[in-house]
Scaffold this active site. Structure first.
Site, mmCIF file in Angstrom:
data_model
loop_
_atom_site.group_PDB
_atom_site.id
_atom_site.type_symbol
_atom_site.label_atom_id
_atom_site.label_comp_id
_atom_site.label_asym_id
_atom_site.label_seq_id
_atom_site.Cartn_x
_atom_site.Cartn_y
_atom_site.Cartn_z
ATOM 1 N N SER A 4 64.431 -12.950 4.586
ATOM 2 C CA SER A 4 64.435 -14.128 3.714
ATOM 3 C C SER A 4 64.685 -13.755 2.264
ATOM 4 O O SER A 4 64.977 -14.620 1.438
ATOM 5 C CB SER A 4 63.079 -14.846 3.801
ATOM 6 O OG SER A 4 62.060 -14.026 3.243
ATOM 7 N N TYR A 37 50.616 -22.895 20.023
ATOM 8 C CA TYR A 37 50.588 -22.498 18.609
ATOM 9 C C TYR A 37 49.246 -22.935 18.026
ATOM 10 O O TYR A 37 48.975 -24.127 17.853
ATOM 11 C CB TYR A 37 51.716 -23.154 17.807
ATOM 12 C CG TYR A 37 53.119 -22.693 18.147
ATOM 13 C CD1 TYR A 37 53.369 -21.490 18.809
ATOM 14 C CD2 TYR A 37 54.218 -23.451 17.779
ATOM 15 C CE1 TYR A 37 54.670 -21.080 19.084
ATOM 16 C CE2 TYR A 37 55.516 -23.045 18.053
ATOM 17 C CZ TYR A 37 55.722 -21.860 18.714
ATOM 18 O OH TYR A 37 57.014 -21.457 18.986
ATOM 19 N N ARG A 50 61.795 -14.138 10.981
ATOM 20 C CA ARG A 50 60.372 -14.373 10.674
ATOM 21 C C ARG A 50 60.039 -14.016 9.211
ATOM 22 O O ARG A 50 58.936 -13.567 8.909
ATOM 23 C CB ARG A 50 59.478 -13.581 11.628
ATOM 24 C CG ARG A 50 59.709 -13.965 13.077
ATOM 25 C CD ARG A 50 58.963 -13.073 14.012
ATOM 26 N NE ARG A 50 59.028 -13.584 15.369
ATOM 27 C CZ ARG A 50 60.054 -13.458 16.192
ATOM 28 N NH1 ARG A 50 61.136 -12.807 15.795
ATOM 29 N NH2 ARG A 50 60.038 -13.959 17.389
ATOM 30 N N GLY A 51 61.002 -14.186 8.365
ATOM 31 C CA GLY A 51 60.792 -13.925 6.939
ATOM 32 C C GLY A 51 61.343 -12.583 6.500
ATOM 33 O O GLY A 51 61.597 -12.366 5.319
ATOM 34 N N LEU A 107 65.530 -16.353 9.919
ATOM 35 C CA LEU A 107 65.180 -15.444 8.814
ATOM 36 C C LEU A 107 64.434 -14.224 9.355
ATOM 37 O O LEU A 107 63.770 -13.515 8.598
ATOM 38 C CB LEU A 107 64.309 -16.183 7.787
ATOM 39 C CG LEU A 107 64.997 -17.373 7.113
ATOM 40 C CD1 LEU A 107 64.026 -18.103 6.184
ATOM 41 C CD2 LEU A 107 66.229 -16.914 6.339
HETATM 42 N N1 LIG Z 1 61.192 -20.218 21.587
HETATM 43 C C1 LIG Z 1 60.517 -19.202 21.091
HETATM 44 O O1 LIG Z 1 60.226 -18.228 21.783
HETATM 45 C C2 LIG Z 1 60.111 -19.213 19.640
HETATM 46 C C3 LIG Z 1 59.562 -18.059 19.084
HETATM 47 C C4 LIG Z 1 59.204 -18.092 17.740
HETATM 48 C C5 LIG Z 1 59.399 -19.241 16.986
HETATM 49 N N2 LIG Z 1 59.917 -20.352 17.568
HETATM 50 C C6 LIG Z 1 60.102 -21.610 16.783
HETATM 51 O O2 LIG Z 1 61.018 -21.380 15.753
HETATM 52 C C7 LIG Z 1 60.453 -21.730 14.491
HETATM 53 C C8 LIG Z 1 61.000 -20.823 13.410
HETATM 54 O O3 LIG Z 1 60.600 -19.481 13.704
HETATM 55 P P1 LIG Z 1 60.039 -18.527 12.611
HETATM 56 O O4 LIG Z 1 59.021 -19.280 11.820
HETATM 57 O O5 LIG Z 1 59.673 -17.251 13.221
HETATM 58 O O6 LIG Z 1 61.331 -18.267 11.778
HETATM 59 P P2 LIG Z 1 61.898 -17.968 10.390
HETATM 60 O O7 LIG Z 1 62.355 -19.237 9.789
HETATM 61 O O8 LIG Z 1 62.856 -16.869 10.631
HETATM 62 O O9 LIG Z 1 60.717 -17.338 9.528
HETATM 63 C C9 LIG Z 1 59.733 -18.093 8.878
HETATM 64 C C10 LIG Z 1 59.101 -17.186 7.842
HETATM 65 O O10 LIG Z 1 60.073 -16.953 6.816
HETATM 66 C C11 LIG Z 1 59.479 -17.168 5.568
HETATM 67 N N3 LIG Z 1 60.453 -17.787 4.630
HETATM 68 C C12 LIG Z 1 60.853 -17.268 3.463
HETATM 69 N N4 LIG Z 1 61.742 -18.079 2.870
HETATM 70 C C13 LIG Z 1 61.882 -19.149 3.654
HETATM 71 C C14 LIG Z 1 62.640 -20.329 3.557
HETATM 72 N N5 LIG Z 1 63.405 -20.591 2.506
HETATM 73 N N6 LIG Z 1 62.562 -21.235 4.536
HETATM 74 C C15 LIG Z 1 61.774 -20.995 5.616
HETATM 75 N N7 LIG Z 1 61.015 -19.880 5.769
HETATM 76 C C16 LIG Z 1 61.066 -18.959 4.776
HETATM 77 C C17 LIG Z 1 58.350 -18.132 5.793
HETATM 78 O O11 LIG Z 1 57.627 -17.960 4.657
HETATM 79 P P3 LIG Z 1 56.147 -17.986 4.207
HETATM 80 O O12 LIG Z 1 55.498 -16.873 4.974
HETATM 81 O O13 LIG Z 1 56.233 -17.759 2.754
HETATM 82 O O14 LIG Z 1 55.656 -19.319 4.590
HETATM 83 C C18 LIG Z 1 57.888 -17.758 7.180
HETATM 84 O O15 LIG Z 1 56.942 -16.736 7.097
HETATM 85 C C19 LIG Z 1 58.949 -21.625 14.714
HETATM 86 O O16 LIG Z 1 58.236 -22.383 13.782
HETATM 87 C C20 LIG Z 1 58.822 -22.101 16.128
HETATM 88 O O17 LIG Z 1 58.797 -23.528 16.143
HETATM 89 C C21 LIG Z 1 60.290 -20.347 18.874
#
Ligand SMILES: NC(=O)c1ccc[n+]([C@@H]2O[C@H](COP(=O)([O-])OP(=O)(O)OC[C@H]3O[C@@H](n4cnc5c(N)ncnc54)[C@H](OP(=O)(O)O)[C@@H]3O)[C@@H](O)[C@H]2O)c1
Length: 339
Positions: free
Chosen positions: A218, A59, A214-215, A212
């Site tokens: 959300s 990352y 990826r948002g 979410l």
């Molecule tokens: N194992 C794997 O293959 C894999 C793949 C992807 C991710 N991951 C892990 O999973 C974690 C979460 O994944 P993700 O970031 O894609 O998931 P997510 O939580 O579904 O999406 C995050 C996005 O949602 C937006 N968002 C809107 N409201 C929110 C709220 N209340 N709380 C949190 N986010 C909000 C964020 O906002 P903003 O844009 O406004 O900041 C961000 O862009 C990653 O950080 C990573 O550590 C693992």
């Protein structure tokens, strides 16, 4: 905050907070992020009782681990001791940020871990996992190499990411596996076909990412709002008519959220948490305001009527478009034949 154990059935897995903080978005994956706000978000999460921090060595090409390392240095005493860092490895990058394959050979595992320990500034990794199955390396060899690191004290627990039932069983035969990290949300429910049952049979917990989408679900995301460097613009669900259809699902969820006096994001996170006490939603907050909203989902209990209404609003399989672009779908052992 409630805790739950990842890795039951005699595995003595780690006890983690009911919600984890995914730190990927703090390293530019979803467009620019603010370093001070990112660290403040990690500290706010720890203050609220979040103990599980998720990252990957790729990352931001190491940026994310160095950021977490800096945040950890700002924690004292019992709060520092409570922090559990979960690290993925295996994805290779070029200097321009391009993705150039996977390497999960035993020597590569030990090499990746060595650099992660250094970047994070820690003497052990709490959970260590290959980000994807390396098609050229038997999973037994990869897990065996991490097991060597466990024996030597550099790793505490072993996890997996985006693999299917057969791989999970093969890995678990080599060493206890505490959790599977996999995408799970109202619009990504492939895990329900057989992977979840396999994990439950073996006592393996789930750290659910993309809760979410990826948002996208959300309630905050707007079509065409993303910057050019935002990875999501390469994802089918965020594009063109797919995005319109998916945002219509969000509006259906918004009716339910409004009626309950909560937000769409809180409904989406609470729905994942409601799928079992062996599931930890990882939320990708990179700002304290988003984190506060996400943590609010822990106060929301969805009853049978709520869950039925949510299912009517967003039935299984309702999403338009795949969760990854075709080339990435092809690398998912968890989704055979979907590319
Ligand atoms: N194992 C794997 O293959 C894999 C793949 C992807 C991710 N991951 C892990 O999973 C974690 C979460 O994944 P993700 O970031 O894609 O998931 P997510 O939580 O579904 O999406 C995050 C996005 O949602 C937006 N968002 C809107 N409201 C929110 C709220 N209340 N709380 C949190 N986010 C909000 C964020 O906002 P903003 O844009 O406004 O900041 C961000 O862009 C990653 O950080 C990573 O550590 C693992």
């Amino acid at each position: 905050m409630n805790t739950l154990q990842l890795g039951t059935k005699g595995m003595n897995g780690p006890k983690v907070s009911a919600i984890g903080l995914g730190c990927m978005g703090m390293s530019g994956v979803y467009g620019p992020s603010d370093r001070a706000e990112s660290i403040a978000t990690i500290h706010a999460a720890m203050d609220a009782g979040v103990t599980l921090l998720d990252t990957g060595d790729f990352y931001g090409n190491g940026h994310n681990e160095m950021l977490i390392g800096e945040a950890l240095k700002g924690l004292k005493g019992s709060q520092r001791d409570a922090a559990l860092v979960s690290v993925k490895f295996g994805a290779m990058r070029d200097p321009a940020g391009g993705w150039i394959g996977y390497d999960a050979r035993p020597a590569a595992v030990k090499n990746f871990a060595t650099y992660s320990l250094q970047r994070l500034g820690v003497d052990h990794l709490d959970i260590y996992r290959p980000a994807r199955l390396d098609p050229n390396v038997p999973i037994e060899d990869t897990v065996g190499a991490i097991a060597d690191l466990v024996k030597a004290g550099y790793v505490r627990h072993i996890g997996l990411s985006e693999v299917g039932s057969q791989t999970i069983r093969r890995a678990a035969a080599v060493h206890p596996i505490c959790d599977l990290q996999i995408e799970y949300s109202l619009i990504s429910r492939g895990i329900e076909d057989d992977i979840l049952a396999t994990c439950r049979e073996l006592g393996i917990g789930i750290t659910a990412y993309g809760v979410l989408a990826r948002g996208l679900i959300s309630g905050h995301w707007k079509k065409d709002a993303a910057s050019a460097t935002d990875y999501r613009m390469h994802t089918p669900r965020f594009q063109g008519e797919n995005a319109d259809r998916n945002l219509a699902l969000v509006e259906a969820l918004r009716h339910i959220a409004d009626a309950k006096g909560v937000t769409v994001a809180q409904i989406a996170i609470a729905w994942v948490a409601a799928q079992g006490d062996d599931i930890v939603p990882l939320v990708g907050a990179r700002q304290r305001s988003r984190l506060a909203e996400a943590l609010g989902a822990l106060n929301l209990t969805l009853g049978a009527d709520d869950l039925a209404a949510i299912e009517r609003a967003v039935p299984k399989g309702a999403a338009a478009g795949e969760r990854y672009a075709a080339a990435q779908m092809a690398s998912l052992d968890s989704e055979p034949g979907r590319a």
